[in-house]
Design a protein around this motif. Structure first.
Motif, mmCIF file in Angstrom:
data_model
loop_
_atom_site.group_PDB
_atom_site.id
_atom_site.type_symbol
_atom_site.label_atom_id
_atom_site.label_comp_id
_atom_site.label_asym_id
_atom_site.label_seq_id
_atom_site.Cartn_x
_atom_site.Cartn_y
_atom_site.Cartn_z
ATOM 1 N N VAL A 96 0.852 -1.186 0.000
ATOM 2 C CA VAL A 96 0.000 0.000 0.000
ATOM 3 C C VAL A 96 0.890 1.239 0.000
ATOM 4 O O VAL A 96 2.066 1.176 0.380
ATOM 5 N N SER A 97 0.335 2.344 -0.449
ATOM 6 C CA SER A 97 1.088 3.607 -0.466
ATOM 7 C C SER A 97 0.845 4.353 0.846
ATOM 8 O O SER A 97 -0.304 4.534 1.251
ATOM 9 N N THR A 98 1.907 4.762 1.494
ATOM 10 C CA THR A 98 1.781 5.548 2.718
ATOM 11 C C THR A 98 1.823 7.045 2.427
ATOM 12 O O THR A 98 1.588 7.850 3.320
ATOM 13 N N ALA A 99 2.136 7.394 1.188
ATOM 14 C CA ALA A 99 2.133 8.793 0.745
ATOM 15 C C ALA A 99 1.695 8.809 -0.717
ATOM 16 O O ALA A 99 1.706 7.777 -1.391
ATOM 17 N N GLU A 100 1.277 9.958 -1.182
ATOM 18 C CA GLU A 100 0.823 10.080 -2.573
ATOM 19 C C GLU A 100 1.972 9.803 -3.538
ATOM 20 O O GLU A 100 3.084 10.300 -3.367
ATOM 21 N N LEU A 101 1.687 8.986 -4.553
ATOM 22 C CA LEU A 101 2.672 8.675 -5.585
ATOM 23 C C LEU A 101 2.251 9.391 -6.868
ATOM 24 O O LEU A 101 1.269 9.002 -7.516
ATOM 25 N N PRO A 102 2.966 10.456 -7.252
ATOM 26 C CA PRO A 102 2.557 11.254 -8.421
ATOM 27 C C PRO A 102 2.664 10.460 -9.724
ATOM 28 O O PRO A 102 3.496 9.561 -9.865
ATOM 29 N N ALA A 103 1.823 10.813 -10.669
ATOM 30 C CA ALA A 103 1.819 10.152 -11.974
ATOM 31 C C ALA A 103 3.098 10.465 -12.736
ATOM 32 O O ALA A 103 3.653 11.569 -12.636
ATOM 33 N N ASP A 104 3.573 9.485 -13.485
ATOM 34 C CA ASP A 104 4.717 9.620 -14.406
ATOM 35 C C ASP A 104 6.042 9.904 -13.698
ATOM 36 O O ASP A 104 7.018 10.276 -14.353
ATOM 37 N N GLN A 105 6.090 9.748 -12.386
ATOM 38 C CA GLN A 105 7.347 9.930 -11.656
ATOM 39 C C GLN A 105 7.823 8.576 -11.136
ATOM 40 O O GLN A 105 7.160 7.973 -10.295
ATOM 41 N N ALA A 114 7.870 -2.415 -7.166
ATOM 42 C CA ALA A 114 7.429 -1.105 -7.659
ATOM 43 C C ALA A 114 8.597 -0.171 -7.943
ATOM 44 O O ALA A 114 8.414 0.843 -8.632
ATOM 45 N N LEU A 115 9.779 -0.488 -7.450
ATOM 46 C CA LEU A 115 10.918 0.414 -7.621
ATOM 47 C C LEU A 115 11.339 0.494 -9.086
ATOM 48 O O LEU A 115 11.394 -0.518 -9.789
ATOM 49 N N GLY A 116 11.611 1.712 -9.548
ATOM 50 C CA GLY A 116 12.008 1.925 -10.925
ATOM 51 C C GLY A 116 10.848 2.069 -11.885
ATOM 52 O O GLY A 116 11.068 2.311 -13.074
ATOM 53 N N ARG A 117 9.635 1.911 -11.404
ATOM 54 C CA ARG A 117 8.453 2.025 -12.261
ATOM 55 C C ARG A 117 7.662 3.263 -11.876
ATOM 56 O O ARG A 117 7.761 3.752 -10.754
ATOM 57 N N ALA A 118 6.880 3.770 -12.819
ATOM 58 C CA ALA A 118 6.153 5.023 -12.605
ATOM 59 C C ALA A 118 4.645 4.782 -12.683
ATOM 60 O O ALA A 118 4.176 4.046 -13.561
ATOM 61 N N PRO A 119 3.863 5.389 -11.788
ATOM 62 C CA PRO A 119 2.400 5.272 -11.874
ATOM 63 C C PRO A 119 1.875 5.961 -13.129
ATOM 64 O O PRO A 119 2.326 7.039 -13.488
ATOM 65 N N SER A 120 0.933 5.332 -13.790
ATOM 66 C CA SER A 120 0.305 5.962 -14.955
ATOM 67 C C SER A 120 -0.685 7.040 -14.541
ATOM 68 O O SER A 120 -1.033 7.916 -15.326
ATOM 69 N N ALA A 121 -1.151 6.973 -13.309
ATOM 70 C CA ALA A 121 -2.016 8.005 -12.729
ATOM 71 C C ALA A 121 -1.641 8.128 -11.253
ATOM 72 O O ALA A 121 -1.096 7.193 -10.665
ATOM 73 N N THR A 122 -1.943 9.264 -10.671
ATOM 74 C CA THR A 122 -1.586 9.491 -9.268
ATOM 75 C C THR A 122 -2.231 8.445 -8.367
ATOM 76 O O THR A 122 -3.433 8.174 -8.470
ATOM 77 N N ILE A 123 -1.428 7.850 -7.478
ATOM 78 C CA ILE A 123 -1.924 6.865 -6.521
ATOM 79 C C ILE A 123 -2.042 7.557 -5.169
ATOM 80 O O ILE A 123 -1.034 7.963 -4.586
ATOM 81 N N PRO A 124 -3.264 7.725 -4.640
ATOM 82 C CA PRO A 124 -3.420 8.427 -3.357
ATOM 83 C C PRO A 124 -2.812 7.636 -2.198
ATOM 84 O O PRO A 124 -2.633 6.423 -2.277
#
Length: 214
Positions: free
Chosen positions: A44-53, A84-94
């Motif tokens: 799970v994400s403990t902080a917001e994961l911005p898209a394309d980063q 998940a390391l080295g990969r980027a979200p296609s949309a922001t993950i809250p």
């Protein structure tokens, strides 16, 4: 009673309380597993994961492992944060969301230009099965038209079914699995109603396949 005797008595009481707490916790866990299935580890994400980063080592603290009942785990949920390391979200993950393999992509050196969505249509990304068939041939499948088939496996008291959820839709992008055990990801240009239907089918664990148009 002597001071030493009181100390022994308090120690014995503390041990008894600890044993009772362990018994109560064990019974509660057994009831939860019996009702919702065994506990499974998910990321799970403990902080917001911005898209394309891309998620680098410096952002690893934004990922955590939680144990939840199997019936609450969505399809494609990651098990190990390292996936998940080295990969980027296609949309922001809250923050507080499950991290799914279909949400992440390996960023390329230069993103290819994708076909336009089209007026009145919306891009939707879904996990698809058997997408290898679309890559046969010299031409890229992106920009072509496909039929989207949603199927359900046979179960207790029900037969297997398959239906065309969206016909002749434009395939905007097709991404191969980024890791073992993950599925292909397709971005389609669909109407709002078709998008809701596909999202609902994926959430319900249905299998989605793409059939190339002749």
């Amino acid at each position: 009673m002597s001071r030493r005797g009181r100390a022994v008595l308090f120690l014995a009481a503390a041990v008894v309380c600890a044993l009772l707490a362990a018994v109560v916790a064990g019974r509660y866990r057994s009831r939860v597993e019996a009702r919702y299935g065994p506990l499974r580890s998910v990321v799970v994400s403990t902080a917001e994961l911005p898209a394309d980063q891309p998620i680098g080592v410096d952002r690893a603290s934004a990922l955590a492992v939680r144990r939840v009942p199997a019936s609450f785990v969505p399809p494609g949920a990651l098990v190990h944060p390292a996936d998940a390391l080295g990969r980027a979200p296609s949309a922001t993950i809250p923050a507080g969301s499950y991290v799914l393999g279909a949400q992440l992509a390996v960023p390329g050196p230069k993103a290819p230009r994708t076909p336009g969505v089209g007026q009145g249509l919306r891009p939707v990304q879904v996990a698809v099965a058997g997408a290898e068939a679309l890559t046969i041939g010299e031409r890229s499948p992106e920009g072509s038209r496909v039929d989207v088939v949603v199927s359900r496996q046979a179960g207790l008291g029900r037969s297997a079914t398959a239906r065309i959820a969206a016909a002749a839709v434009k395939l905007l992008a097709l991404s191969s699995p980024a890791g073992p055990g993950e599925s292909w990801s397709a971005t389609l240009a669909v109407t709002e109603q078709q998008a809701l239907s596909l999202i609902g089918a994926q959430s319900a664990g249905r299998e989605i396949r793409l059939l190339p148009r002749p």
